[in-house]
Every structure is written in C-alpha cells, then in structure tokens.
Design a protein around this motif. Structure first.
Motif, mmCIF file in Angstrom:
data_model
loop_
_atom_site.group_PDB
_atom_site.id
_atom_site.type_symbol
_atom_site.label_atom_id
_atom_site.label_comp_id
_atom_site.label_asym_id
_atom_site.label_seq_id
_atom_site.Cartn_x
_atom_site.Cartn_y
_atom_site.Cartn_z
ATOM 1 N N GLU A 80 0.834 -1.202 0.000
ATOM 2 C CA GLU A 80 0.000 0.000 0.000
ATOM 3 C C GLU A 80 0.872 1.256 0.000
ATOM 4 O O GLU A 80 0.477 2.285 -0.546
ATOM 5 C CB GLU A 80 -0.887 0.006 1.256
ATOM 6 C CG GLU A 80 -1.783 1.223 1.350
ATOM 7 C CD GLU A 80 -2.505 1.356 2.688
ATOM 8 O OE1 GLU A 80 -2.735 0.342 3.349
ATOM 9 O OE2 GLU A 80 -2.823 2.497 3.052
ATOM 10 N N GLU A 81 2.031 1.157 0.595
ATOM 11 C CA GLU A 81 2.867 2.348 0.772
ATOM 12 C C GLU A 81 3.884 2.570 -0.345
ATOM 13 O O GLU A 81 4.750 3.436 -0.222
ATOM 14 C CB GLU A 81 3.574 2.287 2.134
ATOM 15 C CG GLU A 81 2.624 2.132 3.323
ATOM 16 C CD GLU A 81 1.552 3.223 3.429
ATOM 17 O OE1 GLU A 81 1.772 4.331 2.900
ATOM 18 O OE2 GLU A 81 0.500 2.945 4.025
ATOM 19 N N LEU A 91 0.665 -1.489 7.563
ATOM 20 C CA LEU A 91 0.046 -1.010 8.791
ATOM 21 C C LEU A 91 -1.404 -0.654 8.472
ATOM 22 O O LEU A 91 -1.658 0.331 7.793
ATOM 23 C CB LEU A 91 0.818 0.220 9.287
ATOM 24 C CG LEU A 91 0.886 0.467 10.789
ATOM 25 C CD1 LEU A 91 -0.476 0.826 11.340
ATOM 26 C CD2 LEU A 91 1.450 -0.731 11.561
ATOM 27 N N SER A 117 -4.306 2.964 10.222
ATOM 28 C CA SER A 117 -3.363 4.049 10.564
ATOM 29 C C SER A 117 -3.970 5.119 11.480
ATOM 30 O O SER A 117 -3.274 5.688 12.318
ATOM 31 C CB SER A 117 -2.855 4.722 9.296
ATOM 32 O OG SER A 117 -2.206 3.781 8.493
HETATM 33 MN MN MN Z 1 -2.173 0.719 5.670
#
Ligand code: MN
Ligand code: AHG
Ligand code: MN
Length: 336
Positions: free
Chosen positions: A93-94, A117, A120
C-alpha cells in the motif's frame, strides 16, 4: 487450549509434511513474515517511548498522509523479505510500484503483497492495528517480474493472513486448509498456536459499517442497515448490535472470533472509485480467510476472490463475514 504448545514453525513444518500444503520456499516466506510482524509489534508496543507515533511528512500513492509507523512497518517487511531467495518481488500500500528483489540476492518464485500497517488512524490513539499480507506465485514461464505478474484474482492466493497488534499480538493464517491463529508469547519470542479450524457462525446479530457515511450509501446497503436498526419490530425480528473499530484487521478478527458482518461499500462521496479498501492487499487476503472459516465475501455483486484486478492499487467494495448475512446483502444488490 491444549497443554502441548505448538509453535508457528512447528505448525508450518507439520503442514508441509502431512499434506504438502506448504513447499519449503513458502514456509521460509511465512516464517520471515511472522518475524517481521514480531518486530512491528515491538515498535507498536513502544509507542511514544520509541518515537514511532505521529505523522511523517510524505504521502503515499493513494494520496494519504503517511504515519511514521506506515513507513517503519513497510521497511521492516521489505528488509526482512528481500534477501531470503524466496521472493521475486513485493507490492505494498505504501509503494507506488512493485519492489523487485535486488540483483545481489537470488530471486524466488513468490510474490508478496501487504498493507504494512492497517488502521493508521488508530495508531496514535492506542487502538488495535495490524499488518495484512497475501502471497501469490509468479506465473510460470514469465521471464523477470513485472506488475502484470501480480494481477491475479484472489482465488490464486497460496497463503494469506494478518497480524493484529492489540491487547495480544495474534497472527492469523490460511494456506487453503482452514484458518489457524497464533498468539505471540513475548517471553519466548515465538508465536504459539492458540486456535485451529476457526469457524464463523453463519448467522449473526452484529454488523460493522461506518454509519457516518449513511447518506452516501447505495439503496441496498441502506435497506440492509435500516432493517438491522429496526430490531425486533422490524422485518428481521431481532435486535442488532454495532461495532466499528476503523481497523479492518481488528473488525475482521472479531468476526473470525464471534461472527458478524463487515461492510465498506461503494458510496457517493467518490462515485468513480469502487470503494475505499484495496483489492489486492486488503480485500483478497481477508476474503480468503473469511471463506476458509466458512464465511463469505462479495462486492455486492460477485465473489471478491473472482475479481480480475486491472491494477495493483485497485479498490473494491467489501461485504464480508457471516455467510447468511453476506448473502442477504448480496441478494439486495441483485434485486436493486
Ligand atoms: Mn495501511
Ligand atoms: P489503512 O490504515 O491501511 O489506510 O486502512 C484503513 C481502512 C480500514 O482498515 C478501515 O476499515 C477503514 O479504512 C476505516 O475507514 P474510515 O475511517 O472511513 O471509517
Ligand atoms: Mn488498510
């Protein structure tokens, strides 16, 4: 719980031995992911003492402001996984695009996707968060590795799971042979099997949806929730309870533990997006876990695991959990 403690490692070895569900490269991969989750859990636990709370100064590809822990968790997963020789590439995702295993390391045949994560918005307020992961195999015969190799329907996953960092740290896994849960024993530093053959009850009286979006929903979702809210006097003839943690991992963990339905449907706020959640590293792994536990997962029209992704960060409408309730909401969509 039995008195014989079965570690995550032993569980994987036995799965490998008994029915060949886990080839050795996949076993290594899963052990590495578990180790990474252990160190993310460590960072989460330290909180302010470790300087990990608060926002970073960057945005991710989805235009969301990243939290420090989003970035830390992403780095932990990459560093843990890049050198073992079990992976060809990773996606997160990041990260805007895929992360190909650098040339200095051997390349394996697996592809790993993750939401490093999840939840968030809950980091700084000390509410449960987690890591979600999905494992695919690189299609046979393709030379090198490209984003195209990742674009496989969820039904092709070879392993999926999440780790929830809550009052306990719990790792939940499927390799297509049911769902098992492992609780982190901090003194021993290992995950211990605490639940096998997890089953979601087919019926439930608990739903999870962000009610603040009600005015933006589509008619079938509105109808379903209205009927739940009407309680004993309504068409359902029973009272419902509601939970919304705003960490998908924590909401799904509750559903795997005691049943329920989770919805993050399409809504009119951003009509061109199919939903908020991401198909490949949020919806697919969670849908497979839920199905493996006897539940169901659709986008209102079709089974999530059958959706052919068009791009890495594709979004999807999500309805998952107790089978009869998911079928009801899906029927309301078909009738509309
Ligand atoms: Mn995330
Ligand atoms: P992430 O933190 O990885 O961006 O995911 C958050 C997701 C999901 O975990 C949760 O169910 C949902 O966003 C909450 O969204 P709202 O704040 O709109 O309720
Ligand atoms: Mn997420």
């Amino acid at each position: 719980m039995s008195t014989k403690r079965i570690s995550f490692t032993r569980y994987l070895v036995e799965q490998q031995r008994v029915d060949g569900h886990i080839p050795s490269q996949l076993r290594l991969l899963l052990e590495v992911v578990a180790r990474a989750c252990k160190s993310i859990s460590q960072a989460v636990n330290k909180g302010d003492l470790g300087g990990v709370l608060g926002a970073a100064t960057t945005e991710n590809v989805q235009g969301e402001v990243q939290k420090k822990l989003d970035i830390i968790a992403n780095e932990v997963l990459i560093e843990a996984n890049e050198w073992g020789g079990h992976l060809a590439a990773m996606a997160s995702e990041e990260m805007d695009s895929i992360y190909v295993v650098p040339n200095r390391y051997p390349q394996g045949e697996y592809l790993l996707l993750f939401d490093p994560l999840d939840g968030s918005s809950n980091i700084d307020v000390n509410v449960s968060i987690g890591t979600i992961f999905s494992v695919l195999k690189k299609p046979d015969g393709s030379a090198g590795v490209s984003e195209q190799d990742f674009l496989q329907a969820g039904a092709h996953q070879v392993a999926a799971g999440y780790c929830v960092y809550g009052p306990q740290t719990t790792l939940v896994l499927t390799v297509g042979d049911g769902v098992a849960m492992f609780t982190l024993d901090r003194e021993q530093g290992s995950f211990v099997l605490t639940q096998e053959n997890v089953q979601i009850p087919a019926d439930t009286k608990e739903f999870a949806i962000n009610m603040s979006n009600m005015r933006h929903w589509d008619a079938p979702v509105k109808r379903y929730v209205d009927e739940c809210l009407a309680g004993t006097e309504g068409p359902r003839g029973k009272d419902f309870n509601m939970r919304w943690i705003a960490s998908m991992v924590a909401d799904v963990h509750r559903i795997l533990t005691r049943g329920g339905i989770f919805m993050y449907p399409w809504d009119k706020r951003e009509p061109n997006k199919p939903g908020k959640l991401r198909l490949m590293y949020e919806a697919n792994p969670m849908s497979w876990l839920v199905e493996q536990a006897g539940g169901a997962a659709t986008n209102g029209r079709e089974r999530i695991l059958d959706i052919q992704p068009g791009k890495l960060h594709e979004r999807v409408s999500v309805i998952l959990g107790s089978k009869n309730e998911v079928e009801r909401v899906t029927t309301y969509h078909r009738e509309a």
